[in-house]
Design a protein around this motif. Structure first.
Motif, PDB file in Angstrom:
ATOM      1  N   VAL A 171       0.805  -1.229   0.000  1.00  0.00           N
ATOM      2  CA  VAL A 171       0.000   0.000   0.000  1.00  0.00           C
ATOM      3  C   VAL A 171       0.831   1.268   0.000  1.00  0.00           C
ATOM      4  CG1 VAL A 171      -1.923  -1.148   1.149  1.00  0.00           C
ATOM      5  CG2 VAL A 171      -0.189  -0.007   2.534  1.00  0.00           C
ATOM      6  N   TYR A 221      -7.943  -2.152   1.061  1.00  0.00           N
ATOM      7  CA  TYR A 221      -6.792  -3.030   0.900  1.00  0.00           C
ATOM      8  C   TYR A 221      -7.163  -4.301   0.126  1.00  0.00           C
ATOM      9  CZ  TYR A 221      -5.438   0.133   4.676  1.00  0.00           C
ATOM     10  OH  TYR A 221      -5.208   1.257   5.447  1.00  0.00           O
ATOM     11  N   ASP A 229      -9.901  -2.202   5.496  1.00  0.00           N
ATOM     12  CA  ASP A 229      -9.714  -3.488   4.814  1.00  0.00           C
ATOM     13  C   ASP A 229     -10.443  -3.522   3.478  1.00  0.00           C
ATOM     14  OD1 ASP A 229      -8.101  -4.549   6.796  1.00  0.00           O
ATOM     15  OD2 ASP A 229      -9.781  -5.407   7.917  1.00  0.00           O
TER      16      ASP A 229
END
Length: 420
Positions: A132, A270, A267
């Motif tokens: 990330v 991600y 999340d």
């Protein structure tokens, strides 16, 4: 990067310090640099915080962080801005554009003796992904004497950056914790109006740069009805997933819909990034450089600020002696928008702060000039949108007064034109 006024930090996962003796790798006087945002290797930085007093005087280079544990004795901190938890710490700030960081690191003007990073598990060829956070970390990895890594299965393998071979790592520690969770703020009535005004400047088929924070979230919400959009931004949040699910993002095989340097969200974001060829997480040179973003047609750059004065000058860094932001990529992206065919550069901000008691449209800035008036095109508040291009000093001031809260207008005097 985001909204300089955004002050709340999310809780970080409970992570045990990595079982590693940093004195094996760190020399007295070294600078230790680590990944920012959700890319922070929390176990390794916890170890650094615990051991800093025994390492003989080290400097930590910190970017956007949500980790309150790093302000410790024995660790001198430097940064390119006061962001997240670091806004309230003793901090040496390096004044530079985000696009300048790679060259500063590679030339040695900024040191990165030790790099701490958080990587995905290795693939079949023994290569890891930065996941990330790539941005300036990629340049630091090129010059570091020592690279120490956490290997975390929560880190998504992403496209757009060179892989990190396992052989590059001096040591690796296994971890298994969630990445930092930073939900997008819910737009309030003020930021909703700002978002609608900015969205009116974004046509179908445009490429947008937003960042994170309340204003970015509101603009993205107002863009869900657009089609064939692309994103080219130093920082993205969960709003990227919202645009994808709304059908607003372009779909073209072989060309990413989203380009970023750092992703900070939950999340949900991600998972969206994991092995997604429609998203590329790239180094700074391929994101922030005006010569790169300026070649994108209809590039709309949207940045926020702490204050804008009547001439159009922007302060995105500090109010008096209180640091609350960074130079970051603001000028990089505004200049890219000026170079872009059909591009638009926007500075968007609420007209007041502190529950309406303080005007953010001011006669004179209370902090440094982050962006000079010649680089500012559109300024947007909940009260309107002003295109400052081609306006003289008096006309600019009049346009800026229209963007101020009516309760503060009596404090804003129109400047006198100089003669001779």
């Amino acid at each position: 990067m985001g909204d300089p006024g955004q002050r709340a930090e999310p809780p970080i996962p409970a992570v045990v310090a990595a079982d590693i003796d940093l004195s094996r790798f760190v020399r007295p006087g070294d600078t230790v640099l680590w990944g920012q945002g959700a890319g922070e290797p929390l176990a390794l930085t916890a170890a650094l915080a615990e051991q800093a007093g025994r390492l003989g005087g080290v400097t930590g280079f910190v970017g956007l962080t949500y980790n309150p544990l790093l302000a410790v004795q024995g660790l001198r901190l430097r940064s390119y801005g006061a962001l997240g938890a670091a806004a309230d710490w003793p901090l040496d700030v390096v004044s530079c554009h985000m696009s300048a960081l790679p060259n500063l690191l590679r030339s040695g003007r900024l040191r990165a003796d030790i790099v701490l990073c958080q990587l995905s598990p290795a693939d079949a060829d023994g290569n890891h992904s930065l996941g990330v956070t790539v941005d300036y970390l990629a340049a630091a990895l090129d010059v570091a004497r020592v690279v120490l890594a956490e290997i975390n299965p929560a880190v998504p393998r992403t496209h757009g950056a060179p892989a990190i071979p396992h052989s590059r790592l001096a040591a690796a520690v296994p971890t298994d914790h969630r990445l930092i969770q930073v939900p997008d703020p819910d737009p309030d009535p003020v930021t909703t109006r700002i978002g609608a005004r900015v969205a009116a400047l974004v046509p179908d088929g445009a490429t947008v740069q937003l960042g994170i924070g309340a204003v970015a979230s509101a603009v993205a919400a107002a863009l869900r009805g657009r089609r064939n959009l692309r994103v080219h931004s130093g920082l993205v949040g969960d709003w990227v997933v919202d645009l994808a699910e709304a059908g607003a993002l372009a779909r073209q095989p072989g060309k990413p819909a989203v380009v970023t340097g750092t992703a900070v969200g939950t999340d949900r974001l991600y998972s969206f990034l994991r092995d997604n060829p429609a998203v590329e997480v790239r180094p700074v040179e391929r994101v922030h450089a005006p010569a790169v973003a300026g070649r994108i047609a209809r590039f709309v750059a949207v940045n926020s600020a702490l204050q804008v004065d009547l001439s159009g000058q922007v302060n995105a860094e500090a109010i008096g002696r209180r640091r609350r932001g960074a130079i970051g990529g603001q000028i990089d992206f505004l200049r890219a928008a000026a170079m872009s065919p059909g591009g638009v550069g926007v500075v968007a901000l609420p007209s007041t702060a502190n529950h309406g008691s303080v005007s953010r449209i001011v006669e004179r800035l209370d902090g440094p000039v982050t962006t000079g008036r010649a680089d500012v095109h559109w300024v947007v508040t909940e009260h309107g949108a002003a295109d400052l291009r081609g306006l003289d000093t008096v006309a600019r001031a009049a346009a800026m007064r229209e963007l101020a809260d009516p309760d503060h207008l009596h404090r804003l005097r129109t400047p006198v034109t100089c003669v001779g």
